[in-house]
Design an enzyme around this catalytic site. Structure first.
Site, PDB file in Angstrom:
ATOM      1  N   CYS A 100       5.011   6.144  -8.726  1.00 52.30           N
ATOM      2  CA  CYS A 100       5.625   7.753  -8.896  1.00 52.30           C
ATOM      3  C   CYS A 100       6.256   7.911 -10.043  1.00 52.30           C
ATOM      4  CB  CYS A 100       6.217   8.038  -7.761  1.00 52.30           C
ATOM      5  SG  CYS A 100       7.875   7.135  -7.486  1.00 52.30           S
ATOM      6  N   ASP A 118       3.321  -0.393  -3.664  1.00 52.59           N
ATOM      7  CA  ASP A 118       3.604   1.057  -3.737  1.00 52.59           C
ATOM      8  C   ASP A 118       5.228   0.954  -3.773  1.00 52.59           C
ATOM      9  OD1 ASP A 118       4.063   3.871  -3.713  1.00 52.59           O
ATOM     10  OD2 ASP A 118       3.353   3.957  -1.424  1.00 52.59           O
ATOM     11  N   TYR A 155       5.988  -2.896   0.332  1.00 49.14           N
ATOM     12  CA  TYR A 155       6.709  -1.587   0.233  1.00 49.14           C
ATOM     13  C   TYR A 155       5.723  -0.778   1.084  1.00 49.14           C
ATOM     14  CZ  TYR A 155       8.449  -3.884  -3.815  1.00 49.14           C
ATOM     15  OH  TYR A 155       8.979  -4.866  -4.797  1.00 49.14           O
ATOM     16  N   GLU A 167       7.900  -4.313   4.664  1.00 47.07           N
ATOM     17  CA  GLU A 167       8.712  -3.087   4.307  1.00 47.07           C
ATOM     18  C   GLU A 167      10.147  -3.491   4.495  1.00 47.07           C
ATOM     19  OE1 GLU A 167      10.666   0.293   3.545  1.00 47.07           O
ATOM     20  OE2 GLU A 167       8.456   0.242   3.254  1.00 47.07           O
ATOM     21  N   GLN A 206       4.727  10.712   1.844  1.00 42.57           N
ATOM     22  CA  GLN A 206       4.454  11.591   0.596  1.00 42.57           C
ATOM     23  C   GLN A 206       4.799  13.096   0.958  1.00 42.57           C
ATOM     24  OE1 GLN A 206       3.517  10.683  -2.236  1.00 42.57           O
ATOM     25  NE2 GLN A 206       3.459   8.380  -1.810  1.00 42.57           N
TER      26      GLN A 206
END
Length: 461
Positions: free
Chosen positions: A417, A390, A323, A347, A290
């Site tokens: 996002c 995410d 994720y 991931e 982030q």
């Protein structure tokens, strides 16, 4: 006949078309809606309610809509402020013969109005795509009032928050940034949104000939920064050494190939150390983290609060972090479930997954799996108490949502996002018998149109 549009990349001597427009509502994507003779025009750098003069930047006669930039304001909104960054100021940039750089498209708007506009966009996407009639909140400020003079962190003004920044390079070897939707690279000599750890490198003073792109990471904890150089195919080692010699000794430098996901050491480390929620994280190369200095703590807090308060996260719980990146959420989830619980961390990117293994090596209750989420869920079915989701900007998608529902968790914390892909996925969950039972939105990208949401989804009883 289509209006003649002069762009910075064009050598044709054409006259740019300008129009006077009344600016309508904000739309997803960083622009507002205006109309001219029945045609929709997406206008950047305006504010709803203003009357402006715009320059058409994309106006093919056959196009469903046109695009434009504000070049003058005839009737200004009371929420209009002076832009903090000259090269991103549309009016000033076009007056100097070039478009503004991207990345600060809301810099002419007061911060409270920026957040009101982002709230409106989120509400509109949820209503249109997921039939959610009312978003019962507002986009929350993050980090305001916590300015750090040592790091040039002007949180109250929405500046100094980026711990990561990407730059292009001009044909003359100068640091630059792209204009929106353009190949045109504009030289820059500052990055007001970035922390001082990035600006103090003064990359704009370095001859970057032979480099196509530069990525910089300066961790919020003050640990050693990393400069990543993407060299052109014919760049020699001597040229790279000359660039490295111009950077401070306490900065790590590496080359990277964004297509092959390869990082090669030039000096120091090929990774940075980040900190959040009481844990340290190794992030290699351009691996995801982030970018707002306060984002990791804010998002971890929102996710764990939703799951804790609902009774979905406690010692002995079985959870998954999908994720998962380098483990931002995985580590606090492991703390919460304890050694009697379990965390599956998934991931897709091999390099980032390797980082997760290093970051979580001391947590025996965590299983790290590298691979696509949909494949791993098929291979490792289990009864989950909760999932953390995410996904990238494109969202999870219908197929993954269906798999998540079939996995039968009691709750899902969804971090997003992008309000459009998020609202679309919420609709898929609702079609599968789930409800949106909690939602918070965060302004993790001041002076841009972007925002972050954390939602709690649960099966309908």
């Amino acid at each position: 006949m289509s209006p003649k549009i002069q762009t910075p990349d064009s050598h044709a001597k054409e006259t740019a078309t300008e129009l006077v427009l009344d600016i309508g509502p904000v739309a997803h994507g960083g622009h507002c809606v205006a109309r001219h003779e029945g045609r929709v025009i997406f206008v950047r750098h305006g504010i709803p309610g203003e009357t402006v003069r715009v320059r058409l930047t994309d106006a093919e006669e056959s196009a469903k809509f046109w695009r434009a930039d504000v070049v003058d304001v005839l009737d200004a909104s009371p929420d209009r402020v002076g832009h903090f960054w000259h090269v991103a100021d549309s009016r000033r940039a076009w007056a100097h013969g070039h478009p503004p750089v991207g990345g600060a498209e809301f810099g002419h708007i007061s911060l409270p109005r920026q957040r009101a506009l982002k709230t409106a966009v989120l509400a509109e996407q949820l209503k249109r795509l997921a039939a959610v009639e009312h978003f019962p909140g507002t986009v929350e400020a993050v980090g305001d009032g916590q300015a750090d003079a040592d790091l040039n962190h002007d949180a109250g003004a929405g500046l100094g928050w980026r711990t990561r920044a990407g730059f292009s390079v001009t044909t003359g070897g100068k640091l630059g940034m792209h204009a929106h939707r353009s190949d045109h690279v504009i030289p820059v000599r500052e990055m007001p949104l970035a922390v001082d750890g990035i600006n103090r490198l003064r990359l704009w003073d370095i001859d970057l000939q032979g480099i196509d792109r530069v990525e910089v990471a300066a961790p919020a904890n003050g640990s050693r920064p990393l400069v990543l150089l993407a060299p052109a195919a014919d760049t020699k080692a001597k040229r790279l050494s000359a660039i490295v010699a111009q950077l401070p000794d306490d900065v790590s430098v590496a080359t990277f190939d964004p297509l092959k996901d390869e990082v090669r050491q030039l000096r120091g480390r090929t990774w940075v150390q980040e900190s959040a929620a009481g844990h340290d994280y190794r992030i290699t190369g351009a691996g995801f983290w982030q970018i707002h200095r306060d984002a990791p703590g804010a998002l971890v807090g929102a996710v764990t609060e939703f799951l804790h308060d609902g009774g979905f996260l406690e010692p002995g719980s079985v959870v998954a972090d999908l994720y998962a990146g380098a483990g931002l959420f995985t580590a606090p989830l492991a703390d919460a479930v304890g050694e009697t619980g379990s965390v599956l961390s998934v991931e897709g990117a091999p390099g980032t997954s390797r980082d997760a293994r290093k970051n979580l090596h001391g947590a025996p209750q965590v299983e790290i799996v590298q691979g696509r989420v949909e494949r791993v869920l098929r291979q490792k079915p289990r009864n989950f108490d909760a999932l953390v989701l995410d996904p990238p900007r494109a969202g999870a998608g219908k197929s993954v949502v269906s798999q998540l529902i079939a996995a039968g968790p009691r709750a899902i914390a969804y971090v997003s996002c992008d309000p459009a892909s998020f609202a679309r996925d919420v609709a898929y969950f609702q079609q599968g018998g789930w409800s949106l039972t909690g939602l918070r939105a965060f302004d993790l990208y001041p002076h841009t149109h972007h925002l972050e949401t954390v939602a709690l989804l649960t099966p309908r009883r």
